[in-house]
Every structure is written in structure tokens, then in C-alpha cells.
Scaffold this motif. Structure first.
Motif, PDB file in Angstrom:
ATOM      1  N   PHE B 548    -144.547  16.444  22.877  1.00  0.00           N
ATOM      2  CA  PHE B 548    -143.745  15.847  21.797  1.00  0.00           C
ATOM      3  C   PHE B 548    -142.695  14.988  22.480  1.00  0.00           C
ATOM      4  CE2 PHE B 548    -142.729  15.551  17.451  1.00  0.00           C
ATOM      5  CZ  PHE B 548    -141.350  15.519  17.305  1.00  0.00           C
ATOM      6  N   SER B 549    -143.038  13.733  22.644  1.00  0.00           N
ATOM      7  CA  SER B 549    -142.163  12.896  23.447  1.00  0.00           C
ATOM      8  C   SER B 549    -141.216  12.092  22.573  1.00  0.00           C
ATOM      9  CB  SER B 549    -143.012  11.947  24.291  1.00  0.00           C
ATOM     10  OG  SER B 549    -142.192  10.992  24.895  1.00  0.00           O
ATOM     11  N   VAL B 550    -140.000  11.979  23.052  1.00  0.00           N
ATOM     12  CA  VAL B 550    -139.010  11.206  22.299  1.00  0.00           C
ATOM     13  C   VAL B 550    -139.430   9.741  22.208  1.00  0.00           C
ATOM     14  CG1 VAL B 550    -137.556  10.770  24.329  1.00  0.00           C
ATOM     15  CG2 VAL B 550    -136.550  10.807  22.060  1.00  0.00           C
ATOM     16  N   SER B 551    -140.186   9.269  23.206  1.00  0.00           N
ATOM     17  CA  SER B 551    -140.595   7.865  23.187  1.00  0.00           C
ATOM     18  C   SER B 551    -141.626   7.578  22.109  1.00  0.00           C
ATOM     19  CB  SER B 551    -141.156   7.463  24.551  1.00  0.00           C
ATOM     20  OG  SER B 551    -142.173   8.362  24.928  1.00  0.00           O
ATOM     21  N   SER B 552    -142.227   8.631  21.558  1.00  0.00           N
ATOM     22  CA  SER B 552    -143.205   8.396  20.497  1.00  0.00           C
ATOM     23  C   SER B 552    -142.559   8.410  19.119  1.00  0.00           C
ATOM     24  CB  SER B 552    -144.292   9.473  20.552  1.00  0.00           C
ATOM     25  OG  SER B 552    -143.729  10.722  20.207  1.00  0.00           O
ATOM     26  N   LEU B 553    -141.271   8.648  19.080  1.00  0.00           N
ATOM     27  CA  LEU B 553    -140.587   8.757  17.788  1.00  0.00           C
ATOM     28  C   LEU B 553    -139.977   7.421  17.392  1.00  0.00           C
ATOM     29  CD1 LEU B 553    -138.727  12.135  18.324  1.00  0.00           C
ATOM     30  CD2 LEU B 553    -140.843  11.745  17.058  1.00  0.00           C
ATOM     31  N   PRO B 554    -139.800   7.223  16.091  1.00  0.00           N
ATOM     32  CA  PRO B 554    -139.186   5.963  15.652  1.00  0.00           C
ATOM     33  C   PRO B 554    -137.731   5.854  16.116  1.00  0.00           C
ATOM     34  CG  PRO B 554    -139.553   7.428  13.784  1.00  0.00           C
ATOM     35  CD  PRO B 554    -140.192   8.075  14.962  1.00  0.00           C
ATOM     36  N   SER B 555    -137.277   4.641  16.276  1.00  0.00           N
ATOM     37  CA  SER B 555    -135.920   4.468  16.794  1.00  0.00           C
ATOM     38  C   SER B 555    -134.858   4.358  15.709  1.00  0.00           C
ATOM     39  CB  SER B 555    -135.832   3.253  17.717  1.00  0.00           C
ATOM     40  OG  SER B 555    -136.298   2.113  17.045  1.00  0.00           O
ATOM     41  N   ALA B 556    -135.276   4.176  14.485  1.00  0.00           N
ATOM     42  CA  ALA B 556    -134.277   4.123  13.419  1.00  0.00           C
ATOM     43  C   ALA B 556    -133.902   5.542  13.032  1.00  0.00           C
ATOM     44  CB  ALA B 556    -134.835   3.382  12.212  1.00  0.00           C
ATOM     45  N   PRO B 557    -132.630   5.822  12.840  1.00  0.00           N
ATOM     46  CA  PRO B 557    -132.199   7.210  12.672  1.00  0.00           C
ATOM     47  C   PRO B 557    -132.832   7.925  11.493  1.00  0.00           C
ATOM     48  CG  PRO B 557    -130.309   5.726  12.673  1.00  0.00           C
ATOM     49  CD  PRO B 557    -131.505   4.888  12.885  1.00  0.00           C
ATOM     50  N   ALA B 558    -132.947   7.266  10.367  1.00  0.00           N
ATOM     51  CA  ALA B 558    -133.478   7.966   9.195  1.00  0.00           C
ATOM     52  C   ALA B 558    -134.900   8.444   9.444  1.00  0.00           C
ATOM     53  CB  ALA B 558    -133.426   7.050   7.979  1.00  0.00           C
ATOM     54  N   GLU B 559    -135.706   7.528   9.996  1.00  0.00           N
ATOM     55  CA  GLU B 559    -137.096   7.908  10.267  1.00  0.00           C
ATOM     56  C   GLU B 559    -137.177   8.945  11.371  1.00  0.00           C
ATOM     57  OE1 GLU B 559    -137.452   3.681   8.680  1.00  0.00           O
ATOM     58  OE2 GLU B 559    -136.058   4.812   9.952  1.00  0.00           O
ATOM     59  N   ARG B 560    -136.317   8.793  12.374  1.00  0.00           N
ATOM     60  CA  ARG B 560    -136.342   9.744  13.482  1.00  0.00           C
ATOM     61  C   ARG B 560    -136.075  11.156  12.986  1.00  0.00           C
ATOM     62  NH1 ARG B 560    -134.802   9.654  19.211  1.00  0.00           N
ATOM     63  NH2 ARG B 560    -135.639   7.549  19.111  1.00  0.00           N
ATOM     64  N   PHE B 561    -135.031  11.296  12.226  1.00  0.00           N
ATOM     65  CA  PHE B 561    -134.696  12.638  11.748  1.00  0.00           C
ATOM     66  C   PHE B 561    -135.771  13.198  10.830  1.00  0.00           C
ATOM     67  CE2 PHE B 561    -130.789  14.051  13.443  1.00  0.00           C
ATOM     68  CZ  PHE B 561    -130.063  12.933  13.782  1.00  0.00           C
ATOM     69  N   SER B 562    -136.363  12.347  10.010  1.00  0.00           N
ATOM     70  CA  SER B 562    -137.380  12.906   9.112  1.00  0.00           C
ATOM     71  C   SER B 562    -138.591  13.379   9.905  1.00  0.00           C
ATOM     72  CB  SER B 562    -137.766  11.904   8.023  1.00  0.00           C
ATOM     73  OG  SER B 562    -138.621  10.936   8.512  1.00  0.00           O
ATOM     74  N   MET B 563    -138.946  12.658  10.985  1.00  0.00           N
ATOM     75  CA  MET B 563    -140.055  13.130  11.820  1.00  0.00           C
ATOM     76  C   MET B 563    -139.703  14.431  12.515  1.00  0.00           C
ATOM     77  SD  MET B 563    -142.486  10.427  13.501  1.00  0.00           S
ATOM     78  CE  MET B 563    -143.660  11.706  13.427  1.00  0.00           C
TER      79      MET B 563
END
Lengths: 117, 614
Positions: B548-563
Motif C-alpha cells: 500500500f504505497s503512498v505514491s499510488s494514492l491521489p495527491s488531492a487531500p479529499a481524495e487521499r483521505f477517502s481512499m
């Protein structure tokens, strides 16, 4: 679309404009509707170091000089005749405003009401 | 309006106020003619500074200096003080003041004064205001004025008149000959005299105002105000008059001679910190969007507010500009006028760069094994059809400044090949890294001191393009001061861990065994290298680990937190932190971010706080 923002005066020398902010509409007398240029609106007087008064006709407004939270830049659109490009030139910056937000006071006495010590 | 005046100037005799262009008006008239009273009015209405020679002298006496005592004796006799003294006092007062308009009251009183003033200061008065008053009137006024002046008693008064008649009138005659005198009948009541004064002073006022759109009432951005608001702007000279208005003075506000609608002017509101960027000839690139409000109002009386969004870059940071379009509120039937949009003002503020879009664009076509083979065979047409992006394409398509784009590319480990920026496929990177390690064993290279030319040369002979070989060194190593490359332990180990976990969840003990096996002999791996890359979960008594890599997550905060919360509903701070530490939102601190997007609970005061979705 690319728009160039120019400032010919350099950061420190941007001419500072002033804003007088009122609530309401200033209306010239109907006779003067078409000839507004150079028509006097009123007198802005700084009564003390903190208060300003603005006298328009027989109304007197009281206000103060307030700094703007975020500065406003005045930009002028320059459209070059030959090219399609549009440029924006910075012609001024506004940091302070003289804000009048109270109801105007009616000056009941005659028009020549002078402020004498 | 402050000018820098050398202190040298102040000391030396007879140096003019050359650095400051001043306007000087002499106010002359007999004692008791009303000079002082009217000067106060002029100061209040026209922004002059009042300098009374008499007051300056009296102040000098009060200061108790040697000069002062001498002056005091002369005044008692009704005599006039030596010119140099008075001129110097006046000069000093003018230099010290921040104003450039002066009313000099009670000076010059005789020819000597006048000559001294002209030669010492070099200043020619704008005009001379002369208060003409008959002697009886002056006497009457003096004896009743009670200013506490030593020379206001009957004897001194008579002496003063004599002096005035003998000495001051010639001065006035001199200025009359020069056409500079404006006479005022001073024997009238104060108000009438002031009317006359006003007429003389009015042309000196500054009253230029540049009015924008007085005919079209204009709403400010803070549309919460119900009443219409109007803005008046002034040009520089008028602006100075308004901004520098001194207490007890006033300025006239009038419509400018060029007043009229000005569609070519725009107001831009922006943060102070963006100011240097904008002012240094910045380039704005815009994409135009119009955001409509969720519902259009049904009633005729309420005009809608539309926002026009410009996405753009300004030098170092990524900004958005909202152009707020307002309808005219001139008449009730605003439908008729709905086609005319009236631009009021723009707001410029900084936003986070949209790096996700960059990632999306580059992931369309990652660089693989076959690319290396095919690159020479692709002709122009095919190259255009495949989705490949050069730097200029990316700058256009991605909302980020040049600096931000560069750091985004670096974060994605992108490489520029044949003028196009590419992300390299994981398997391919795996292949080349393994080849590098294999060769290092074969050729007995030290992983802490790799020779760039040698490494690249060997890899090229194994079939890898030269740019990819360089890229491999950059991704997994760092260049040291002596020009040699050193493989970074953490990056290499992470690479192998990811390789192992690509197949899915693995039991922790199996994973560790496999991992130790795969990494190069010289390197040591520890599990905490993998923070932000893997997560563990307990299934029964066993611990399992998965990627579960941080680089695979979206960079916008709202999307990041929801993921993140989709992955796990509850997070402890120590687990959450590596997954949000790279988030940056201009104007929002990390605490602010947490507050905005998470709900924080703390079972007991000493327990770790736990975060969950809002």
C-alpha cells in the motif's frame, strides 16, 4: 490562451491608488446627467487622525481609513491592434480604502456650512 | 512626500531647500487683522502647514536658549528681530515638515526680512495674501483677544502699529509691483473673510478623480451586502491627496475629466505574497471554466452570481483566478440584460499543483521492453498517435508551475527519452536493476562506488538504452562528491519488497525470509524502511503484509483521505502519518488538514489518538 502581465514600474514603485468605498448610489442632479466630467461630488475631510467625513450635497458620511486585507491590483487590458495578443498592464495598487459604512447624516443648515475651529 | 535631506544641508548657511519643491504663501497684514484666524481655516481646508514667524520666535524663547533671551528683549521693546534668526527658524521648520505647502504668517515684516528670505532660501512666494484692515478695527480686536500675549497691551499695541506702517507697507508695495498680492478686506466678520480666502486658494487644490462605472452600479465580491456598493478610484495625484490627507484638512472629490465606463480596467485581488511574482512580468496561462451555481434562481428579483475560473501558472506557484461576473442591477427585468456580463474583479490565490493529472497522462504509455526495441522503427505518424508527451505538452496540460512540474516528474521517477517524458514500467526497472547487480558481482564493483561510464557502458551492451541506464542510477542511487555513484540501501530494498508483494498478501514471516534472500548481500533491510509502502493486518494469530504505497494514492487531500479510510476505517496516528505527510495545501497546516478531513477520537488521555472519516 496566454496573457502576459506586465508591470512597467517595478515592484516598489507601483503607483498607489486610493479607494473611497460607499454604500449607496451617488446621483447627480438630473440636469447634470450628461455632463458629469469635472463635476464636484463632495468634500472629503479628515476631521481627526482616525475619522474621515465625506460631505455630498447635504449628506455627511463618517468613516475611517481601513487597510485592505489583500491588496488589489489595477490592471489595464491592452489589446494590440495587429496581433491577437492581449496584455494586462499593472497601473496601480490599492492597499487602503476609506470606508464609509454608516448612514449619512443630513445637514439641515444651509449649503454654506463651514467647519470652523 | 518625505524627502531625504542631508543633515549637512541643515548645518550649512544659506543652502536652499533644493531637494524639496515647496509652495509658499506669505500672509501679511497689520496686527489684529485676522491673519492667524484665517490661517487656521486654510490649513484645515487646503492642507497647508501654517508657519507663524511669531510663534516660532515665541517657541524659541520658551526653549530658553541664548537666542531666545535676545529675542525676548527685542519683542518687549516692540522691535523687529534680526532677519537671519527668523529665516533660519522658518527654514528649519519647512525642512522638518513632511508637507510641501506652507503658509508663512507674519513674515516678511520689512525689506531686510524679505531680502534675507529670498537670498537665503531662494524661494519665491506663490502669492502674498494681504489682510487690509483700518487701524481702529485692529486696535479694537487686539485689546479684546486675550491670547495671553505679552505685546497685546495698549502701549505695545500702539508701538506695533507704528512699526508696521513704517516697515511692512513697503514690502507689500514691492509685491504689488510684482503682481503677487491678493488683497482681502479684513474688516468683515470671520465667515465672509473666509469665503474670500477660499476663492483665492481654490485653484491650488487637487481634485482629480477617476470614476469607474458610476452609471452602472457594481457589486463587490462580498456579495453578502444587500445594498449596492459603488467604488470610486482615483489617479495618482488625486490618490496622494486622499491618502495623505492630514488631520483637519480636506480635499474635494469630483468626477474626472475622463470619467466614463472603462471596460479595459480590471481589479485583481491577491495575496501579498503573490505580489512579487505577478509584478515581475509574469505570464498567465489560462483555461477557462464557468462554474454555475447549483440552481438558477426562479424569482426575477434575484440575479445569479457566476464564477469564471481561470487555471493558471504564475512563475513559481500554481494559482487559480476567479473572475467574478455580476449582472447589472439597473432594472428589474434582468432577463433582458442577461446577455451582458459585467466584469468586476478577479481574485488570485495559490492552490496545490494538480500532479495527479501528470501521473495519469504519463501512465497512459509507460516505457517497456518493447519500446526499447521499437523506438527506431516508429515513424512520425505513429509517434503522434501514441500518447506521448513532451515538456511543453505537459506544461500546457497540467496545472502546475514549471518548478512544481519538475518536482512532480522527479517524484514519479519519470525520465525523458527522445524528447518525451515517460514513466518506466516496474518490470522493466526490475530487469535493469537486476542486471546492474548481477554485473556488479561479475565485475567486482562496489555498490558504494560505482563508476558511471563503466556501468552505463555495460548495461548498454546488455541491450538497455543509455538514458534508461542513467535513469536507473538516478532512481536507485545518488551521486557523491567524487563523481562516483552509490546505491541507496533503502530504495533498493523497497524495490525488492514491492516486487515480492506484487503477487498479493503474504504472511509476514514468509515475506521477511523472501526479502532477505532477494536483497544484495552487502545490504541490510529492516521493516521500518517500508513505512508508507506496506500495511499489515492480523488475520487470526498471523500477521499478513501487503503493498500500500503512498505514491499510488491521489495527491488531492479529499481524495487521499477517502481512499485511506476506504482501506481502513480507523487509523492510529503513527500509521496515518507516513501517508499524509506529503500532502500540501497552500494556506492549510497539517493540523488544519486533519481537522478538515478526519474525526479524531482519543479513548483515554494517554492513549494514541485515532482518526476516522468525517
Amino acid at each position: 490562451m496566454q496573457i502576459q502581465v506586465k508591470c512597467n514600474c517595478g515592484e516598489q514603485n507601483c503607483p498607489e491608488w486610493a479607494i473611497v468605498e460607499l454604500q449607496g448610489v451617488i446621483e447627480p442632479q438630473p440636469a447634470f446627467q450628461d455632463r458629469l466630467q469635472n463635476l464636484e461630488i463632495g468634500q472629503l475631510c479628515r476631521a481627526s487622525s482616525q475619522t474621515y467625513t465625506f460631505t455630498v450635497g447635504y449628506h455627511e458620511l463618517t468613516g475611517s481609513k481601513v487597510p485592505l486585507k489583500k491588496p488589489l491590483l489595477v490592471l489595464k487590458k491592452i489589446r494590440h491592434a495587429d496581433e491577437e495578443k492581449v496584455e494586462l498592464e499593472v497601473i496601480g495598487i490599492i492597499r487602503q480604502r476609506i470606508l464609509f459604512k454608516t448612514r449619512p447624516k443630513a445637514l439641515i443648515s444651509s449649503k454654506f456650512n463651514l467647519i470652523l475651529p | 512626500m518625505e524627502t531625504a535631506i542631508d543633515s549637512a544641508n541643515k548645518e550649512a548657511n544659506g543652502i536652499s531647500l533644493s531637494e524639496k519643491k515647496v509652495t509658499v504663501v506669505f500672509v501679511l497684514g497689520g496686527p489684529g487683522s485676522g491673519k492667524g484666524t484665517q490661517c487656521a481655516n486654510i490649513v484645515q481646508h487646503f492642507g497647508f502647514t501654517h508657519l507663524s514667524a511669531g510663534d516660532l520666535l515665541r517657541a524659541e524663547i520658551k526653549s530658553g536658549s541664548e537666542n531666545g533671551t535676545m529675542i525676548q528683549n527685542m519683542i518687549k521693546d516692540g522691535k523687529i528681530v534680526p532677519s537671519e534668526v527668523t529665516v533660519k527658524l522658518l527654514q528649519r521648520a519647512m525642512q522638518d515638515s513632511s508637507n510641501d505647502k506652507f503658509l508663512i504668517d507674519g513674515f516678511p515684516r520689512n525689506e531686510e526680512n524679505r531680502a534675507a528670505f529670498e537670498s537665503v532660501t531662494g524661494i519665491d512666494p506663490e502669492f502674498v495674501l494681504f489682510f487690509e484692515c483700518p487701524e481702529e478695527e485692529m486696535e479694537r480686536r487686539l485689546l479684546s483677544r486675550n491670547q495671553g500675549r505679552e505685546d497685546d497691551n495698549i502701549d505695545t499695541v500702539r508701538k506695533r502699529f507704528k512699526v508696521y506702517m513704517e516697515s511692512s507697507l513697503p514690502v507689500i508695495e514691492y509685491y504689488i509691483a510684482k503682481g503677487k498680492v491678493r488683497k482681502i478686506e479684513a474688516a468683515k466678520p470671520v465667515k465672509e473673510v473666509f469665503e474670500a480666502v477660499k476663492t483665492i486658494f481654490t485653484p491650488l487644490k487637487e481634485k482629480e478623480l477617476y470614476l469607474i462605472d458610476c452609471k452602472k452600479p457594481v457589486e463587490l465580491i462580498e456579495a453578502a451586502m444587500e445594498m449596492e456598493t459603488e467604488q470610486q478610484l482615483s489617479t495618482c495625484r488625486g490618490a496622494e491627496a486622499v491618502l495623505n490627507l492630514q488631520p483637519a484638512s480636506s480635499v474635494s472629490i469630483a468626477y474626472h475629466s475622463l470619467f466614463g465606463p472603462h471596460d479595459d480596467l480590471v481589479l485583481l485581488e491577491l495575496d501579498e505574497k503573490l505580489l512579487p511574482d505577478v509584478l515581475h512580468n509574469s505570464l498567465m496561462k489560462m483555461q477557462f471554466f464557468v462554474l454555475r451555481p447549483k440552481h438558477m434562481p426562479l424569482s426575477m428579483s434575484e440575479p445569479p452570481t457566476l464564477y469564471c475560473l481561470y487555471r493558471l501558472q504564475i512563475n513559481h506557484c500554481c494559482v487559480e483566478m476567479h473572475k467574478i461576473l455580476m449582472r447589472k442591477i439597473v432594472s428589474r427585468n434582468w432577463w433582458h440584460q442577461s446577455s451582458k456580463w459585467h466584469l468586476v474583479s478577479w481574485k488570485l490565490f495559490e492552490v496545490a499543483p494538480r500532479i495527479d493529472r501528470l501521473k495519469m497522462l504519463l501512465s497512459e504509455n509507460p516505457y517497456r521492453f518493447d519500446d526499447a526495441l521499437m523506438s527506431e522503427e516508429l515513424d512520425e505518424m505513429e509517434k503522434n498517435n501514441t500518447r506521448l508527451y513532451s515538456w511543453s505538452d505537459l506544461i500546457d496540460k497540467v496545472q502546475a508551475s514549471a518548478d512544481e512540474l519538475r518536482s512532480g516528474l522527479q517524484a514519479l521517477s519519470a525520465v525523458e527519452i527522445d524528447g518525451y517524458w515517460r514513466i518506466v514500467d516496474e518490470n522493466y526497472m526490475d530487469g535493469i536493476l537486476n542486471m546492474l547487480l548481477h554485473n556488479s558481482v561479475l565485475n567486482d564493483w562496489s555498490l558504494n562506488g560505482l563508476n558511471e561510464a563503466e556501468v552505463v557502458g555495460v548495461l548498454q551492451s546488455d541491450g538497455f538504452p543509455c538514458e534508461i541506464a542513467h535513469h536507473c542510477l538516478q532512481v536507485y542511487g545518488s551521486k557523491m562528491d567524487d563523481g562516483m555513484w552509490r546505491l541507496d540501501e533503502k530504495r533498493v530494498c523497497i524495490h525488492f519488497a514491492r516486487g515480492i508483494l506484487r503477487g498479493g498478501k503474504i504472511r509476514m514471516d514468509n515475506f521477511m525470509v523472501e526479502w532477505m534472500r532477494k536483497i544484495p548481500e552487502e545490504m541490510q533491510a529492516s521493516f521500518d524502511m517500508l513505512t508508507g509502502e506496506v500495511l499489515t493486518e492480523k488475520l487470526g494469530i498471523e500477521t499478513w503484509v501487503y503493498a500500500f504505497s503512498v505514491s499510488s494514492l491521489p495527491s488531492a487531500p479529499a481524495e487521499r483521505f477517502s481512499m485511506l479510510f476506504r482501506e481502513r476505517p480507523k487509523w492510529e496516528w503513527k500509521d496515518l502519518q507516513p501517508y499524509i505527510r506529503d500532502l500540501s495545501v497552500p494556506g492549510l497546516s497539517s493540523e488544519g488538514l486533519l481537522l478538515k478531513y478526519t474525526r479524531r477520537t482519543q479513548p483515554t488521555p494517554d492513549a494514541e489518538p485515532v482518526f476516522s472519516a468525517r
